[in-house]
Design an enzyme around this catalytic site. Sequence first.
Site, PDB file in Angstrom:
ATOM      1  N   ARG A 234     -10.656 -11.131   1.760  1.00 38.51           N
ATOM      2  CA  ARG A 234     -11.475 -12.277   1.120  1.00 38.51           C
ATOM      3  C   ARG A 234     -11.101 -13.429   0.972  1.00 38.51           C
ATOM      4  NH1 ARG A 234     -12.149  -8.417  -4.090  1.00 38.51           N
ATOM      5  NH2 ARG A 234     -11.741  -7.006  -2.277  1.00 38.51           N
TER       6      ARG A 234
ATOM      7  N   LYS B  42       0.666  -1.225  -0.092  1.00 38.37           N
ATOM      8  CA  LYS B  42       0.114   0.020  -0.125  1.00 38.37           C
ATOM      9  C   LYS B  42       0.749   1.261   0.129  1.00 38.37           C
ATOM     10  CE  LYS B  42      -3.560  -2.069   2.800  1.00 38.37           C
ATOM     11  NZ  LYS B  42      -4.815  -1.810   2.000  1.00 38.37           N
TER      12      LYS B  42
END
Length: 511
Positions: free
Chosen positions: A356, A282
Amino acid sequence: MRFTPATALEQLDAEALVAFVHPGASLQPALAAWDAARGGTLAAVLTAGDLAGEASALLPFWLPGGPVRRVVVASLGKAGGLDLEGFRAAAGEAARCVQELGHRSAGVLLPDPAALGWAAGEAPSWDALAEAIAEGAGLATFRYSRGQKAAQDPAPGLETVVPLAPDEHAALVDAAFGRAGKLVACIDVARTWIVRPGNDLTPARWADETRSEAERLGLSVEILDEHALQQRGFAAITAIARGSERPPRLMVVHHRGGAPDEAPIAIVGKGVTFDSGGIGIKPSQGMERMKYDMAGGAAALAIVFAAAQLGLPLNVTAVVPAVENMPSAHALVPNEIVTTYGGLTIEINDTDAEGRVILADAIAFAARDLGARAIVDMATLTGAIGIALGREYAGVMGTDPGLVAALCKASERSGEKLWELPLGPAHHNRFDEALRSDLADMLNYPGRDASAITAAAFLKPFAAGKPWAHFDIAGVGWSNAARGHRIKGPTAAPVRTVLAWLRAGAPFGEG
């Protein structure tokens, strides 16, 4: 915070008093008599018009003589517009004010709900009002007491709250405050975990603390370490954890309040203790907030703790995969194929869409091994949900319309706001089609379009046809400012909504 048994206003022995009023309305008789016996200061202050009209506005002032040295009046806004969430907010603002003024004890005068102006017309019961007030006060006065600043600045907190209610309602009020106290204590466990940095709350340490808390509450708990996860085929969890020196855990905590042969409700939560993005790292700006990428897991555990504390007659199991997502020579790389616990294969095309992936294994475990009769998962899953709904609403999606409707109904009782997003039709579903991979059964990230929805669509098949709902709490899991009963920091959403659903019997099903 400790809630003591209800007492009469004349018998109050506390440093502060909190009272609620509609600006311009008459004081309730007990408060008017109490004030008159002390010179009528409160009536004079209110007559002067110093209390603002908007809901949750506060008017604190000194009261000379006697044990009560401070009165904090909280505005309920205009008559006719009140609801229980407004009471939570007003109670939260008032309790935080009392705490910031340095008082350790306060009485809270409950008004007669039948004498107030309610938006829905019908007044709530005394115990419903009492529970809302106690929740608001407890939620707003949370303090994180672990760390250097807290040790250097041990400012006193609001330790004791005394509900003030008529004798005929005291038993109901005491029970309501007791329930709220248990719920807030479980929420505080979750908020303490969420606020801790990733080097402090590692997956292994979190699992150890979960075991301790679960055993303290008399719950059964199973912790799978990295070796057990590998041996049993939780390849999605171990793949995400591969880049970190801190090994993963899977936490399974059972509250068995229902029949022995009754399948449990499974509450699954994402537990990424720190998310750097992995190889797809990130940007550095804002990365410090990624310690709260385990907020869904903390909420799931708090829900089961609270279900036990409240003695809910249901079987409820929390399933929380805990990992750290880091870049290293061992980290997962784009285009790898991972075979999940449920047997489906995933092409990893974005290592920052890791939540996920670990949830896939956890949901499949809940469906297959636990035989859950319904599955509810919660996760700080996508930045897209915050762009779509801001910081006021969590997104909810699911395969069972009755389950989603029941959760939305529960959110009206809890005050936590939900907005349902569409998952699409059963056939020719473009959201599902977007997840197709040329190399595996699924892609983990199909692109930015509708990405909060496609993230949920990714999770759907792992529920194996069980009634399933998904909360995306990335927008609401952290509050940037103290307001109402919210603190500046972790919210522990959607604990109160899911508890409200469980307390209603956990309804689901289209019929």
